[in-house]
Scaffold this motif. Sequence first.
Motif, PDB file in Angstrom:
ATOM      1  N   GLN A   1      35.094  22.662  15.872  1.00 41.61           N
ATOM      2  CA  GLN A   1      36.313  22.326  16.601  1.00 41.61           C
ATOM      3  C   GLN A   1      36.616  20.851  16.404  1.00 41.61           C
TER       4      GLN A   1
ATOM      5  N   LEU B   1      41.449  22.206  17.926  1.00 42.62           N
ATOM      6  CA  LEU B   1      41.697  23.053  16.766  1.00 42.62           C
ATOM      7  C   LEU B   1      40.342  23.647  16.381  1.00 42.62           C
TER       8      LEU B   1
ATOM      9  N   THR C   1      44.502  26.860  17.998  1.00 42.21           N
ATOM     10  CA  THR C   1      44.498  25.714  18.903  1.00 42.21           C
ATOM     11  C   THR C   1      44.287  26.239  20.313  1.00 42.21           C
TER      12      THR C   1
ATOM     13  N   THR D   1      39.311  17.715  17.954  1.00 45.24           N
ATOM     14  CA  THR D   1      40.336  17.293  18.917  1.00 45.24           C
ATOM     15  C   THR D   1      41.199  16.234  18.254  1.00 45.24           C
TER      16      THR D   1
ATOM     17  N   ASP E   1      43.592  19.659  23.695  1.00 46.13           N
ATOM     18  CA  ASP E   1      43.851  20.667  22.660  1.00 46.13           C
ATOM     19  C   ASP E   1      42.760  20.558  21.601  1.00 46.13           C
TER      20      ASP E   1
END
Length: 175
Positions: A149, A141, A132, A151, A139
Amino acid sequence: LPATLRTAPPDNVTGAYPTGRAHAQAKNIATQVLHNRTRQLRKLADQHQKFTAAEKKCATLQDQVKVMADEIAELREQLQIQKNISRVVHSPGVTWQYQNYCWEAFTSEGNEKMHKAYWEYLSGSPNSRYSTISSGGVDRLVDFKLMQQKTHDNADNAPFSFFGVRSSAMVNHCS
């Protein structure tokens, strides 16, 4: 005693078998020869045993050297991969970027976090596939294996990348 000494041949002069002192000397010489040969055989047996042990030790050491050479070759290969990645990752103008309608650069703090997390992933650290990363107050991941990615407010996976130099003039400009 050997059979030839038990019945010694006749004396050349008289034709009689040796008796007494001559017989004792012959017996004494035969005993000394026998003891000398026995010692020599024991020495040879000891040397053979040492040689066999040395051969086994040598074979073991050769196996260990081969294993170490294989490990060194693997480590060299890993080092070369890390050097190549490091050249790309740490090149001027190359930053981690994510796609959010268009390609955007991670903040400098987020970029550093991405570098560290990616190095952990490359080095095979347990549970390092996902990380994260906070960038721009969001943030994310990230999945280093899939290079995606996610969010919290975006249910879909979106790509991210560090390959290719995108100048800062091109970043944050949507097409």
